[in-house]
Motif scaffolding. Structure first.
Motif, short mmCIF file in Angstrom:
data_model
loop_
_atom_site.label_atom_id
_atom_site.label_comp_id
_atom_site.label_asym_id
_atom_site.label_seq_id
_atom_site.Cartn_x
_atom_site.Cartn_y
_atom_site.Cartn_z
N ARG A 2 0.85 -1.19 0.00
CA ARG A 2 0.00 0.00 0.00
C ARG A 2 0.89 1.25 0.00
O ARG A 2 1.88 1.31 0.73
N ILE A 3 0.51 2.23 -0.82
CA ILE A 3 1.24 3.50 -0.90
C ILE A 3 0.30 4.63 -0.53
O ILE A 3 -0.80 4.72 -1.09
N GLN A 4 0.73 5.47 0.38
CA GLN A 4 -0.05 6.67 0.69
C GLN A 4 0.81 7.88 0.39
O GLN A 4 1.99 7.91 0.78
N LEU A 5 0.26 8.82 -0.31
CA LEU A 5 0.99 10.02 -0.69
C LEU A 5 -0.01 11.15 -0.89
O LEU A 5 -1.22 10.93 -0.92
N THR A 6 0.50 12.35 -1.01
CA THR A 6 -0.37 13.49 -1.29
C THR A 6 -0.22 13.85 -2.75
O THR A 6 0.90 14.05 -3.23
N VAL A 7 -1.33 13.90 -3.46
CA VAL A 7 -1.30 14.24 -4.88
C VAL A 7 -2.20 15.44 -5.11
O VAL A 7 -3.40 15.39 -4.82
N ASN A 8 -1.61 16.49 -5.62
CA ASN A 8 -2.37 17.72 -5.90
C ASN A 8 -3.18 18.17 -4.68
O ASN A 8 -4.35 18.56 -4.79
N GLY A 9 -2.53 18.07 -3.51
CA GLY A 9 -3.13 18.57 -2.28
C GLY A 9 -4.07 17.63 -1.58
O GLY A 9 -4.61 17.97 -0.52
N THR A 10 -4.28 16.44 -2.15
CA THR A 10 -5.22 15.49 -1.54
C THR A 10 -4.49 14.21 -1.16
O THR A 10 -3.67 13.70 -1.93
N GLU A 11 -4.79 13.69 0.03
CA GLU A 11 -4.22 12.40 0.46
C GLU A 11 -4.79 11.30 -0.41
O GLU A 11 -6.01 11.20 -0.55
N ARG A 12 -3.91 10.50 -0.99
CA ARG A 12 -4.37 9.40 -1.84
C ARG A 12 -3.73 8.08 -1.39
O ARG A 12 -2.61 8.09 -0.85
N THR A 13 -4.41 7.00 -1.67
CA THR A 13 -3.91 5.67 -1.32
C THR A 13 -3.99 4.78 -2.55
O THR A 13 -4.98 4.82 -3.28
N ALA A 14 -2.93 4.03 -2.78
CA ALA A 14 -2.96 3.02 -3.85
C ALA A 14 -2.64 1.67 -3.23
O ALA A 14 -1.65 1.55 -2.49
N ASP A 15 -3.47 0.69 -3.51
CA ASP A 15 -3.27 -0.66 -2.97
C ASP A 15 -2.75 -1.60 -4.05
O ASP A 15 -2.87 -1.32 -5.25
N ASP A 16 -2.17 -2.69 -3.60
CA ASP A 16 -1.68 -3.75 -4.50
C ASP A 16 -0.59 -3.26 -5.45
O ASP A 16 -0.49 -3.72 -6.59
N VAL A 17 0.17 -2.28 -5.00
CA VAL A 17 1.28 -1.78 -5.82
C VAL A 17 2.41 -2.80 -5.77
O VAL A 17 2.80 -3.24 -4.69
N TRP A 18 2.90 -3.18 -6.91
CA TRP A 18 4.01 -4.15 -6.91
C TRP A 18 5.34 -3.41 -6.82
O TRP A 18 5.43 -2.22 -7.12
N ARG A 68 6.17 7.31 -1.31
CA ARG A 68 5.35 7.14 -0.10
C ARG A 68 5.55 8.33 0.83
O ARG A 68 6.68 8.72 1.14
N GLY A 69 4.45 8.96 1.23
CA GLY A 69 4.52 10.09 2.16
C GLY A 69 4.97 11.40 1.55
O GLY A 69 5.11 12.40 2.26
N ARG A 70 5.20 11.42 0.24
CA ARG A 70 5.70 12.65 -0.40
C ARG A 70 4.54 13.46 -0.98
O ARG A 70 3.42 12.99 -1.11
N GLU A 71 4.87 14.71 -1.35
CA GLU A 71 3.89 15.60 -1.99
C GLU A 71 4.16 15.59 -3.48
O GLU A 71 5.25 15.99 -3.92
N VAL A 72 3.18 15.17 -4.24
CA VAL A 72 3.32 15.11 -5.69
C VAL A 72 2.34 16.10 -6.31
O VAL A 72 1.19 16.22 -5.85
N ARG A 73 2.81 16.81 -7.31
CA ARG A 73 1.93 17.74 -8.03
C ARG A 73 2.09 17.47 -9.51
O ARG A 73 3.19 17.50 -10.05
N THR A 74 0.97 17.19 -10.14
CA THR A 74 0.99 16.84 -11.57
C THR A 74 0.48 18.04 -12.39
O THR A 74 0.03 19.04 -11.85
N VAL A 75 0.50 17.86 -13.70
CA VAL A 75 0.02 18.94 -14.57
C VAL A 75 -1.44 19.26 -14.26
O VAL A 75 -1.86 20.42 -14.38
N GLU A 76 -2.20 18.25 -13.84
CA GLU A 76 -3.61 18.51 -13.48
C GLU A 76 -3.69 19.45 -12.29
O GLU A 76 -4.62 20.25 -12.17
N GLY A 77 -2.70 19.34 -11.38
CA GLY A 77 -2.73 20.12 -10.15
C GLY A 77 -2.29 21.56 -10.33
O GLY A 77 -2.36 22.36 -9.38
N LEU A 78 -1.81 21.92 -11.52
CA LEU A 78 -1.40 23.31 -11.74
C LEU A 78 -2.60 24.20 -12.00
O LEU A 78 -2.57 25.40 -11.70
N ALA A 79 -3.64 23.64 -12.59
CA ALA A 79 -4.85 24.43 -12.84
C ALA A 79 -5.58 24.65 -11.52
O ALA A 79 -5.55 23.80 -10.63
#
Ligand code: FES
Ligand code: FES
Length: 162
Positions: A2-18, A68-79
């Motif tokens: 399981r990975i938890q990170l912040t993406v574009n200001g929102t806490e997100r979780t991804a499961d079953d990540v290999w 994991r635990g990092r802040e990620v900002r994508t092109v979607e998050g710039l708008a």
């Protein structure tokens, strides 16, 4: 895993990540954010560029576990999200107006990298500075002149606002 990170200001979780999975794969395939593009998956083209803790990185080269635990900002998050919908970031707007988008595959990475180049600046970068900053972002369509126009346009508007 399981990975938890912040993406574009929102806490997100991804499961079953290999274990060999990339941040790019997690963003596109697990979190529904297809803006970052997968063109080479080898760190050569820059089309997958996102911010990780305010530093632009090739997300195809970042293992999902490293995010994991990092802040990620994508092109979607710039708008910016407004009551009327999304309002483009000035760099996104400049790319549209300058005609710097053809097939668009390179565009998200170029926009994130340009955003990082202009962050905190109050002047218009020289052409060599722009070319150096964008040297890791490949475009097969435009010949780069329109991209340079877009960067100059965004920078000159930013300069005028300061
Ligand atoms: S897809 Fe990541 S650098 Fe090309
Ligand atoms: S617009 Fe097609 S690769 Fe750049």
């Amino acid at each position: 895993m399981r990975i938890q990170l912040t993406v574009n200001g929102t806490e997100r979780t991804a499961d079953d990540v290999w274990e060999g999975e990339s941040l790019l794969y997690v963003l596109r395939e697990r979190l529904g954010l297809p803006g970052s593009k997968n063109a080479c998956e080898q760190g050569e083209c820059g089309s997958c560029t996102v911010y990780m803790d305010d530093v632009p990185v090739c997300s195809c080269l970042v293992a999902a576990g490293q995010a994991r635990g990092r802040e990620v900002r994508t092109v979607e998050g710039l708008a910016a999200n407004t009551a009327d919908g999304a309002e483009l970031d000035p760099v996104q707007q400049a790319f549209v107006e300058a005609g710097a988008v053809q097939c668009g595959f390179c565009t998200p990475g170029l926009i994130v990298q340009t955003h990082a180049l202009l962050a905190g600046r109050q002047d218009v970068p020289s052409d060599p500075e722009i070319r150096e900053a964008l040297a890791g972002n490949l475009c097969r369509c435009t010949g780069y002149e329109k991209i340079l126009d877009a960067v100059r346009l965004a920078a000159s508007r930013q300069e005028a606002r300061t």
